[in-house]
Write an enzyme that holds these catalytic residues in place. Sequence first.
Site, mmCIF file in Angstrom:
data_model
loop_
_atom_site.group_PDB
_atom_site.id
_atom_site.type_symbol
_atom_site.label_atom_id
_atom_site.label_comp_id
_atom_site.label_asym_id
_atom_site.label_seq_id
_atom_site.Cartn_x
_atom_site.Cartn_y
_atom_site.Cartn_z
ATOM 1 N N HIS A 1 -8.914 9.377 3.016
ATOM 2 C CA HIS A 1 -8.463 8.309 2.121
ATOM 3 C C HIS A 1 -8.636 8.822 0.701
ATOM 4 C CE1 HIS A 1 -7.900 4.471 0.203
ATOM 5 N NE2 HIS A 1 -7.665 3.887 1.360
ATOM 6 N N GLU B 1 0.851 -1.198 0.000
ATOM 7 C CA GLU B 1 0.000 0.000 0.000
ATOM 8 C C GLU B 1 0.880 1.239 0.000
ATOM 9 O OE1 GLU B 1 -2.842 -0.405 3.199
ATOM 10 O OE2 GLU B 1 -3.683 -2.207 2.317
ATOM 11 N N HIS C 1 -11.374 9.350 6.667
ATOM 12 C CA HIS C 1 -11.140 7.915 6.853
ATOM 13 C C HIS C 1 -10.646 7.546 8.251
ATOM 14 C CE1 HIS C 1 -10.143 3.876 5.558
ATOM 15 N NE2 HIS C 1 -8.880 4.037 5.887
ATOM 16 N N ARG D 1 -0.973 8.751 9.325
ATOM 17 C CA ARG D 1 -0.825 7.300 9.549
ATOM 18 C C ARG D 1 -0.401 6.579 8.265
ATOM 19 N NH1 ARG D 1 -4.625 2.738 9.023
ATOM 20 N NH2 ARG D 1 -5.944 4.253 7.976
ATOM 21 N N ARG E 1 -0.650 8.689 1.858
ATOM 22 C CA ARG E 1 -2.030 9.155 1.691
ATOM 23 C C ARG E 1 -2.232 10.660 1.673
ATOM 24 N NH1 ARG E 1 -5.350 4.920 5.203
ATOM 25 N NH2 ARG E 1 -4.882 3.321 3.690
HETATM 26 P P1 FAD Z 1 -13.768 0.239 16.020
HETATM 27 O O1 FAD Z 1 -13.467 -0.974 15.255
HETATM 28 O O2 FAD Z 1 -14.356 1.365 15.290
HETATM 29 O O3 FAD Z 1 -14.735 -0.164 17.218
HETATM 30 C C1 FAD Z 1 -15.339 0.827 18.013
HETATM 31 C C2 FAD Z 1 -16.354 0.179 18.916
HETATM 32 O O4 FAD Z 1 -16.767 1.103 19.905
HETATM 33 C C3 FAD Z 1 -17.609 -0.305 18.236
HETATM 34 O O5 FAD Z 1 -17.952 -1.554 18.765
HETATM 35 C C4 FAD Z 1 -18.656 0.713 18.652
HETATM 36 O O6 FAD Z 1 -19.963 0.206 18.714
HETATM 37 C C5 FAD Z 1 -18.170 1.046 20.048
HETATM 38 N N1 FAD Z 1 -18.638 2.327 20.562
HETATM 39 C C6 FAD Z 1 -18.344 3.564 20.104
HETATM 40 N N2 FAD Z 1 -18.973 4.486 20.862
HETATM 41 C C7 FAD Z 1 -19.660 3.819 21.810
HETATM 42 C C8 FAD Z 1 -20.518 4.205 22.861
HETATM 43 N N3 FAD Z 1 -20.822 5.495 23.112
HETATM 44 N N4 FAD Z 1 -21.061 3.246 23.645
HETATM 45 C C9 FAD Z 1 -20.813 1.936 23.420
HETATM 46 N N5 FAD Z 1 -20.021 1.518 22.426
HETATM 47 C C10 FAD Z 1 -19.446 2.443 21.638
HETATM 48 N N6 FAD Z 1 -6.807 -0.140 9.193
HETATM 49 C C11 FAD Z 1 -5.828 -1.011 8.870
HETATM 50 O O7 FAD Z 1 -4.869 -1.169 9.631
HETATM 51 N N7 FAD Z 1 -5.919 -1.731 7.725
HETATM 52 C C12 FAD Z 1 -6.949 -1.612 6.854
HETATM 53 O O8 FAD Z 1 -7.002 -2.293 5.849
HETATM 54 C C13 FAD Z 1 -7.972 -0.682 7.158
HETATM 55 N N8 FAD Z 1 -9.004 -0.491 6.316
HETATM 56 C C14 FAD Z 1 -10.022 0.336 6.681
HETATM 57 C C15 FAD Z 1 -11.132 0.465 5.852
HETATM 58 C C16 FAD Z 1 -12.219 1.229 6.238
HETATM 59 C C17 FAD Z 1 -13.413 1.359 5.335
HETATM 60 C C18 FAD Z 1 -12.186 1.888 7.495
HETATM 61 C C19 FAD Z 1 -13.358 2.699 7.948
HETATM 62 C C20 FAD Z 1 -11.079 1.791 8.314
HETATM 63 C C21 FAD Z 1 -9.984 1.025 7.908
HETATM 64 N N9 FAD Z 1 -8.859 0.905 8.721
HETATM 65 C C22 FAD Z 1 -7.870 0.026 8.370
HETATM 66 C C23 FAD Z 1 -8.818 1.525 10.040
HETATM 67 C C24 FAD Z 1 -9.162 0.459 11.087
HETATM 68 O O9 FAD Z 1 -10.185 -0.367 10.591
HETATM 69 C C25 FAD Z 1 -9.623 1.081 12.379
HETATM 70 O O10 FAD Z 1 -8.735 2.087 12.779
HETATM 71 C C26 FAD Z 1 -9.691 0.041 13.490
HETATM 72 O O11 FAD Z 1 -10.447 -1.053 13.063
HETATM 73 C C27 FAD Z 1 -10.290 0.664 14.733
HETATM 74 O O12 FAD Z 1 -10.527 -0.344 15.655
HETATM 75 P P2 FAD Z 1 -11.089 0.048 17.087
HETATM 76 O O13 FAD Z 1 -11.323 -1.237 17.790
HETATM 77 O O14 FAD Z 1 -10.232 1.062 17.711
HETATM 78 O O15 FAD Z 1 -12.488 0.774 16.779
HETATM 79 C C1 SIN Z 2 -7.279 0.457 2.594
HETATM 80 O O1 SIN Z 2 -7.542 -0.730 2.393
HETATM 81 O O2 SIN Z 2 -6.975 1.238 1.708
HETATM 82 C C2 SIN Z 2 -7.340 0.965 3.975
HETATM 83 C C3 SIN Z 2 -6.087 0.695 4.671
HETATM 84 C C4 SIN Z 2 -5.987 1.542 5.908
HETATM 85 O O3 SIN Z 2 -6.771 2.438 6.123
HETATM 86 O O4 SIN Z 2 -5.045 1.303 6.673
#
Ligand code: FAD
Ligand code: SIN
Length: 533
Positions: free
Chosen positions: A244, A116, A353, A388, A292
């Site tokens: 993104h 990437e 993103h 990032r 990015r």
């Molecule tokens: P999240 O997975 O967002 O989980 C948050 C949780 O908190 C959820 O369960 C939600 O319900 C809960 N929550 C929030 N507020 C409250 C509240 N008030 N009360 C109760 N529960 C609450 N990163 C990579 O490294 N590689 C990738 O390929 C990649 N692709 C991505 C593609 C997309 C489309 C997106 C959107 C992001 C991508 N990212 C990627 C970023 C990565 O997915 C996220 O940064 C990571 O998954 C965040 O994980 P997290 O557990 O911190 O939060």
């Molecule tokens: C992507 O698949 O382009 C997302 C990867 C990331 O946000 O880290």
Amino acid sequence: MIKSDVLIIGSGVAGLTLAIKIAKKRSDLKITVMSKNSLEESNTKYAQGGVAAVWDKNMDDYEKHIADTLDAGDDLCDKNIVKIVVKEGPSRVKELIKWGTRFDKNSKKGYDLGKEGGHSENRILHYKDITGAEIERALIAKAKSYSNIRLLQHYYAIDLITQHQLGHVVIRVTPNIECYGVYALNKKNNDIQTFLAKKIVLASGGAGQIYRSTTNPVVSTGDGLAMIYRAKGRIENMEFVQFHPTALYNPAGDNPDFLVSEAVRGFGGILKTVDGEEFMYNYDKRGSLAPRDIVARAIDNEMKVRGVDNMYLDCRHLDMEKFVAHFPNIYEKCLSIGIDIAEQMIPIVPACHYMCGGVKVDEVGKSSIKNLYACGECTSTGLHGANRLASNSLLEAMVFAHRIAKDIVKTVDDSKIKKGIPEWKVDGTTDPKELVLITQSIKEIKEIMSSYVGIVRSNVRLKRASDRVWLIYNETESLYATSTVSPQLCELRNLITVAFLVTSAASMRRESRGLHYTTDYPEKNDFLETIVQ
Ligand code: FAD
Ligand code: SIN
């Protein structure tokens, strides 16, 4: 009152990894994981590209991954944290595999490593183009196998409980602020319950919903960030919002916007104008695979100069059989809106993103508030700096979940559940009569942020944004003071708080660096450091 040893807000990769790790080490501890929607609905579920980790040591090494991360971060990363995450990362990915996560293999039976933007080597482990959904599936199954983990869906955390609820005045400089739990709304019966714990962890994800166009699902409203800010905890780097470069341009409008993974460019996809001209080399020698911030800004500039709504990603020259095997989800989504990737270029546009800033935490995930940790996208660990590196965030969440688990297991017995915490006060409030007041304000916040605090900023735009956010803040606080609490109203308040944090941090950063670009200060200023709020 619901009491646990450990209370985790969020069931994405951060929250679930942490719960599993604690449960595995201490079967005597009661762990509660709370999620505001279904367990799987999270940013994690939508992750496409994969997890960056140094895997093939013949080709790659830690120093290269560290250098790529630092380069993307534009001199604002914490070098020590970068080293920790890069070096501990591969062991965490191995654990994920042991817990049942599948990653694609290549013909030699090794893992298929994608590339990437900003990565000097192929180091992205992935499961087709739905890596996040696969990780989430495996983690939920694993968490359910522990009897000491209680998984609560459709519970909305409203506010952190600190000394404030005991009648003490807590201001931003009050020393020794402590967290005792949260007030949360059971969305099924509208009861507000008090959750108390010895250790509390925010794993509440990002805040992409402050913008009109975002790849983040509707749950990403920055609740954790706003809660800790209200509780007077420290937050940093909020001006660094990652856009993104390649969300699918869909004039019909999706919320969230569908992502076309950066891995598509790693596979050979090329960014082009409508006339088929490759423009990225005018901006960076790495072309379509530059980091990015550079690519998103270049696309934004080309769109403005040409007066068009989108640019294109050309994949027509690629081996379509292999493409469809690697990116079945992207292929199908494009087909569903009438775009055959084999024949047509994919229309793309940048979309909000990822939030690089967040709750300021130390090496073991502790926030500035006692007994309160934070993990995952809601944090600022020092890994990402001003921008990032792609696919470093799933890795960061896993590495920090491991470190937090170790610290909690060691220290939880020294903490006690606080006595004398009052129940949530509902007197004197009524149901809001017009829901439109809330939905319209949410739309306004998104418009303000998209128009004035987007990829390119200026003093005038930021001033406009802060004046307008302030107006909506005042209206909403009046509404909140007299209304029954609802998730919509809480989310509006939280979106306003995050919008304020991003706008004010952006106004304070009088330079351009990483994801923050302002026409008033287009150069980098080597003396400016992290902005803490
Ligand atoms: P999240 O997975 O967002 O989980 C948050 C949780 O908190 C959820 O369960 C939600 O319900 C809960 N929550 C929030 N507020 C409250 C509240 N008030 N009360 C109760 N529960 C609450 N990163 C990579 O490294 N590689 C990738 O390929 C990649 N692709 C991505 C593609 C997309 C489309 C997106 C959107 C992001 C991508 N990212 C990627 C970023 C990565 O997915 C996220 O940064 C990571 O998954 C965040 O994980 P997290 O557990 O911190 O939060
Ligand atoms: C992507 O698949 O382009 C997302 C990867 C990331 O946000 O880290």
